[in-house]
Motif scaffolding. Structure first.
Motif, PDB file in Angstrom:
ATOM      1  N   ASP A 137       0.772  -1.239   0.110  1.00 31.36           N
ATOM      2  CA  ASP A 137       0.004   0.143   0.080  1.00 31.36           C
ATOM      3  C   ASP A 137       0.811   1.421   0.071  1.00 31.36           C
ATOM      4  O   ASP A 137       1.726   1.487   0.721  1.00 31.36           O
ATOM      5  CB  ASP A 137      -0.933  -0.071   1.322  1.00 31.36           C
ATOM      6  N   ARG A 169      -4.696  -1.004   3.863  1.00 31.91           N
ATOM      7  CA  ARG A 169      -5.491  -1.421   2.881  1.00 31.91           C
ATOM      8  C   ARG A 169      -4.926  -2.924   2.686  1.00 31.91           C
ATOM      9  O   ARG A 169      -5.601  -3.937   2.397  1.00 31.91           O
ATOM     10  CB  ARG A 169      -5.589  -0.639   1.785  1.00 31.91           C
ATOM     11  N   ASP A 170      -3.744  -3.075   2.811  1.00 30.79           N
ATOM     12  CA  ASP A 170      -2.914  -4.504   2.458  1.00 30.79           C
ATOM     13  C   ASP A 170      -3.618  -5.671   3.112  1.00 30.79           C
ATOM     14  O   ASP A 170      -3.817  -6.575   2.684  1.00 30.79           O
ATOM     15  CB  ASP A 170      -1.484  -4.497   2.685  1.00 30.79           C
TER      16      ASP A 170
END
Length: 567
Positions: A414, A427-428
């Protein structure tokens, strides 16, 4: 003839015979359930650890069996992948890591053969810094006509050493980068994602051509990335002394939700309406209120807009009812359906989010109580699918997947993780490849490893492990979507009839369309069982079916549970 040109010609010829799904009906999108596929994390066909279009094609029967109406594909365009494909270098080409235009055409044709529509991502706010326009703009220097297609500006200060204004990047740090000749360019996201200047006519011309390219390929619509960001306030004024990252989506910003974006979408709608098959636009539009969101879905603009107020809500009856009412009330005057979504590729999965106390937002990754989070997530799903309008399902949520919270720093990708003063790469955790089988090197994702490591024990959550297990999350989703299709009152309309209910409980009635039974949904958001008025037949429950005590016109609904009845 180049391979790109050959692929285009062959794909175009194949798509000439591609038809839309057989069950086409007026306004299919008004109550559709749309499944988001994040291509790099869905299925890998060639054992390189990266999901691809052929992998998606092979797994389309899963989506058919799940019972969704359409699939939305996150970007698979040619890209340096600085932001997982949201930095597009060529909008008419497929990145080799995902396949070719012929593979894209095959996905569209096979999906249509399974009565699934296909929506693709469109990224019009910014391009990649490797896009030919931007590379030429840099090479040609200040005053170049190509620089006018982006936001190049002289800096402030005695020697232009300061950014042109005080805007911050969504990923952290300044929203401006200085190039070798001294000018600065705007990027609301990563430096590799320069913002396009939509005041320049060439930008509009190019994207109208891009729309036609993919419509001719047979796609059924577009999800518009950063739909609220294309137009910036005149003069690019300073925002002033605000914590900008905290204000996003909550206040008027000079770079978001400017009225000029609506002229763009009215022009786009004219193009879309030329094509048969009820093609649609879906807006990713972060706005301060649902009332502002409604502006994007007026009759001559877009068809749907994501309901981020609902996505950001906590598992609380009062908050949810308020957002549901405001959403329906805002969409009704413009004749658009409300949309409902609980997870996507940009936020913490709701299975993890609901495991935490309120106030931690969509980015909180650590699950305080995982079992509680899954229980609430299942209940929230049945509540969402009972509401009028269209619902979105993010890949893996039908398996009850949590966020992966212990990814080592060296595997994170990310871009926000690498930005000073930015976010933490959250977000990963929601993008880890999904499991298909109990065993295997990547639990059926592919024949090799996976681009982000999957947790040990991921196979217990796989499609294989949950198929045929009556109380599994997968079978609950399958049952819910089957019931939704069988009962016309679900998804239809633009209102609900609220029923009296104990504190912390949501109860509403949906009248049937035509002949059929009425429907009642009861969602208990509290941590204790509650007794409610209930008659009729239990259709589905988010808890085990034998947990529901039912009789004598009343029922006891367990904690954090949603129940569907027919009456």
């Amino acid at each position: 003839m180049s391979q790109h040109t050959a692929d285009t010609a062959q794909a175009g010829a194949a798509s000439a015979s591609t038809s839309v799904p057989a069950q086409a009906s007026t306004g299919w999108w008004r109550d559709a359930v749309i499944y988001q596929v994040y291509p790099r994390s869905f299925a890998d066909s060639n054992a390189d650890g990266m999901g691809d279009l052929e992998g998606i094609r092979a797994r389309l029967p899963h989506l058919r069996d799940l019972g969704v109406d359409a699939v939305w594909l996150s970007p698979f365009y040619a890209s340096p992948q600085a932001d997982a494909g949201y930095d597009v270098a060529d909008y008419r080409a497929v990145d080799p890591m995902f396949g070719s235009l012929l593979d894209a055409d095959a996905v569209i044709r096979d999906a249509h053969g399974l009565d699934l529509r296909v929506i693709v991502d469109l990224v019009p706010n910014h391009s990649s810094d490797q896009h030919e326009w931007f590379k030429r703009a840099l090479a040609e220097g200040p005053g170049s006509p190509l620089r006018e297609r982006y936001h190049f500006r002289a800096g402030k200060g005695a020697n232009g050493e300061l950014p042109p204004n005080d805007w911050e990047s969504i990923f952290g740090g300044p929203a401006w980068t200085r190039v070798a000749d001294g000018e600065w360019y705007l990027h609301l996201f990563a430096p590799e994602q320069p913002d396009l200047n939509w005041e320049h006519p060439a930008v509009g011309d190019e994207f109208r051509s891009i729309l036609r390219f993919w419509l001719d390929m047979g796609v059924d619509g577009f999800r518009i990335d950063v739909a609220h960001g294309l137009v910036k306030a005149e003069g690019l004024p300073d925002l002033g002394a605000h914590e900008q990252l905290k204000l996003l989506g909550n206040d008027v910003m000079p770079f978001f939700d400017q009225d000029g974006v609506h002229d763009i979408y009215r022009a786009w709608r004219l193009i879309l309406d030329e094509y048969a098959g009820e093609r649609i636009f879906v807006a990713e539009a972060w706005t301060p209120t649902v009332e502002r969101t409604a502006h994007y879905v007026r009759p001559d603009e877009l068809h749907q807009a994501f309901n981020f107020q609902y996505l950001s809500s906590y598992w609380d009856a009062t908050e949810l009812r308020d957002i549901i009412d405001r959403s329906l009330d805002s969409m009704r005057p413009v004749g658009a359906p409300a949309t409902w979504v609980l997870s996507n590729h940009d936020v913490t999965r709701h299975t993890t989010r609901y495991a935490n106390p309120p106030g931690l937002g969509t980015q909180q990754r650590v699950a305080a109580e995982p079992a509680l989070g899954l229980r609430r997530a299942r209940a929230a799903t049945l509540l969402m699918l009972a509401l009028p309008g269209s619902a979105y399902v993010y890949q893996g949520e039908e398996l009850g997947l949590p966020d992966v919270v212990d990814l080592p720093d060296e595997v994170r990708q990310d871009p926000s993780f690498f930005r000073a003063a930015g976010q933490d790469g959250f977000r990963d955790g929601c993008r880890v490849p999904i499991p298909w089988t109990v065993d295997g090197p990547s639990y059926g994702f592919g024949a090799g490893g996976s681009w982000l490591p999957q947790p040990v024990g991921w196979g217990a959550l796989s499609v294989e492990a949950q198929t045929g297990v009556p109380d599994s999350t997968l079978e609950m989703y399958r049952s819910a979507l089957a019931v939704r299709r069988a009962h016309p009152s679900l998804g239809a309309g633009d209102s609900v009839e609220w029923l009296a209910a104990p504190e912390g409980v949501l109860a509403f009635r949906r009248e049937p369309r035509g002949d059929g039974e009425a429907f009642v949904c009861v969602a208990n958001t509290t941590g204790a069982a509650v007794r409610v008025t209930a008659s009729g037949r239990v259709l589905l429950t988010s808890s085990a079916a034998d947990d529901i005590e039912h009789g004598d016109g009343h029922a006891v609904v367990p904690a954090d549970t949603t129940v569907w009845w027919t009456v």
